[in-house]
Design a protein around this motif. Structure first.
Motif, mmCIF file in Angstrom:
data_model
loop_
_atom_site.group_PDB
_atom_site.id
_atom_site.type_symbol
_atom_site.label_atom_id
_atom_site.label_comp_id
_atom_site.label_asym_id
_atom_site.label_seq_id
_atom_site.Cartn_x
_atom_site.Cartn_y
_atom_site.Cartn_z
ATOM 1 N N ASP A 52 0.842 -1.186 0.000
ATOM 2 C CA ASP A 52 0.000 0.000 0.000
ATOM 3 C C ASP A 52 0.885 1.246 0.000
ATOM 4 O OD1 ASP A 52 -2.444 1.296 -0.094
ATOM 5 O OD2 ASP A 52 -3.257 0.233 1.645
ATOM 6 N N MET A 53 0.314 2.370 -0.423
ATOM 7 C CA MET A 53 1.069 3.619 -0.483
ATOM 8 C C MET A 53 0.086 4.781 -0.614
ATOM 9 S SD MET A 53 4.610 4.253 -2.692
ATOM 10 C CE MET A 53 5.320 2.718 -2.069
ATOM 11 N N ASP A 64 -7.057 0.993 -3.766
ATOM 12 C CA ASP A 64 -8.203 0.082 -3.823
ATOM 13 C C ASP A 64 -7.728 -1.174 -4.549
ATOM 14 O OD1 ASP A 64 -10.675 -1.126 -3.918
ATOM 15 O OD2 ASP A 64 -11.474 0.204 -5.475
ATOM 16 N N PHE A 65 -7.441 -2.235 -3.813
ATOM 17 C CA PHE A 65 -6.720 -3.364 -4.390
ATOM 18 C C PHE A 65 -7.540 -4.324 -5.247
ATOM 19 C CE2 PHE A 65 -3.523 -2.035 -1.355
ATOM 20 C CZ PHE A 65 -2.362 -2.202 -2.102
ATOM 21 N N PRO A 66 -8.802 -4.611 -4.952
ATOM 22 C CA PRO A 66 -9.502 -5.599 -5.792
ATOM 23 C C PRO A 66 -9.460 -5.293 -7.289
ATOM 24 C CG PRO A 66 -10.711 -5.296 -3.772
ATOM 25 C CD PRO A 66 -9.596 -4.274 -3.751
ATOM 26 N N PRO A 67 -9.740 -4.063 -7.745
ATOM 27 C CA PRO A 67 -9.648 -3.827 -9.192
ATOM 28 C C PRO A 67 -8.222 -3.899 -9.731
ATOM 29 C CG PRO A 67 -10.213 -1.797 -8.035
ATOM 30 C CD PRO A 67 -10.325 -2.894 -7.039
ATOM 31 N N VAL A 68 -7.233 -3.550 -8.908
ATOM 32 C CA VAL A 68 -5.840 -3.671 -9.349
ATOM 33 C C VAL A 68 -5.478 -5.132 -9.571
ATOM 34 C CG1 VAL A 68 -3.433 -3.265 -8.725
ATOM 35 C CG2 VAL A 68 -5.155 -1.537 -8.186
ATOM 36 N N LEU A 69 -5.844 -5.990 -8.627
ATOM 37 C CA LEU A 69 -5.526 -7.407 -8.739
ATOM 38 C C LEU A 69 -6.304 -8.059 -9.878
ATOM 39 C CD1 LEU A 69 -5.480 -8.146 -4.924
ATOM 40 C CD2 LEU A 69 -3.494 -8.089 -6.446
ATOM 41 N N GLU A 70 -7.529 -7.615 -10.087
ATOM 42 C CA GLU A 70 -8.308 -8.131 -11.214
ATOM 43 C C GLU A 70 -7.654 -7.754 -12.538
ATOM 44 O OE1 GLU A 70 -12.875 -7.902 -13.027
ATOM 45 O OE2 GLU A 70 -12.323 -6.763 -11.235
#
Length: 287
Positions: A218-219, A235-241
């Motif tokens: 995170d940053m 916001d990690f879910p869309p990044v990982l998707e």
């Protein structure tokens, strides 16, 4: 397509390497980002080949993949953080960094690593931009040749404050070098949040053709501080998707180099967070 999760040994420096690898396997990680440093597979100590074979056996026994990272702070110079760099005014100093990268390529080949990571370094005082880029391209030439022979890509990381700081800088390097096949990209998701004009999701999409290694943490915008998940703004879910959708098959490595004092607990909480963010229970993200 699934994401393969790893954790960086630069966030586990209070553990012996053998113990760190065992911990990550027990937690369910798919691999490890192995930073060559004095406490973890010292690249400058004697019998490197024999020690590398021992680590390779341990990785194979645990079923862990690996990428080789070269960001150790004081591995070459005990008084200068990340010194000397590929941009150093002293040719002998640049040669020492080149030699480290060549050694890292050999280690990566012996470990069956999917990439060797590196970065440019900070432009020295009184050094013009054109001179710095010339030094960088000259220095990377023999490393890329070695990477081609070994069949291990060299994954250059845009690093805030360095000569090569952004995705645009990476593309400048590609152009200057003639877009050699072994040259790839290390994308740090936190760095995208920190200083890229595009969002982390759009950075992933833009970088997809050149992705050879991914670091994740995170940053906050404008602050280069690696944070545990949930302590920053991403916001990690869309990044990982988006990352899974690229088809990237290497490791996505948690990068918390200033948190070794809490390394085992953060390794556990990090994989739990990433599993929740991808909606999985086994660490694998669906595309």
């Amino acid at each position: 397509m699934t994401l393969r999760l790893g954790y960086g040994t630069n966030g586990l420096t209070d553990l012996r390497l053998d113990d760190a690898l065992g911990l990550l396997a027990d937690l369910g990680y798919d691999g490890v980002g192995l930073t060559l440093d004095h406490m973890h597979l010292d690249p400058l100590a004697p019998d490197l080949a024999a020690r590398t074979r021992q680590v390779a056996r341990r990785l194979a026994g645990l079923g862990l993949g690996v990428t080789v990272e070269t960001g150790a702070r004081y591995v070459l110079d005990p008084r200068r953080k990340h010194g000397p760099s590929l941009l150093d005014p002293d040719p002998d100093a640049r040669a020492a960094r080149i030699a480290l990268l060549l050694r890292a390529v050999d280690v990566a080949a012996d470990l069956g690593a999917h990439a060797v990571h590196c970065f440019s370094g900070i432009t020295p005082p009184d050094t013009g931009t054109d001179t710095a880029w010339q030094r960088l391209t000259d220095a990377l030439g023999p490393v890329l040749e070695a990477a081609a022979r070994a069949g291990v890509p060299l994954a250059v990381e845009p690093e805030p404050g360095h000569l090569l700081a952004t995705l645009a800088d990476f593309h400048r390097l590609r152009t200057l070098l003639g877009d050699p096949e072994p040259l790839g990209l290390t994308l740090d998701i936190g760095h995208c949040q920190c200083l890229e004009p595009a969002s982390p999701v759009d950075c992933v999409k833009e970088a997809a053709p050149w992705l050879r290694h991914v670091q994740i943490e995170d940053m906050r915008r404008g602050v280069h501080e690696h944070l545990p998940f949930g302590d920053g703004e991403i916001d990690f879910p869309p990044v990982l998707e988006a990352l899974a959708a690229t088809g990237y098959a290497g490791l996505t490595v948690v990068e918390l180099p200033r948190h070794s004092h809490a390394g085992p607990e953060l390794a556990r909480s990090s994989i739990d967070f990433l599993r929740r963010a991808t909606g999985t229970t086994n660490g694998a993200a669906p595309c």
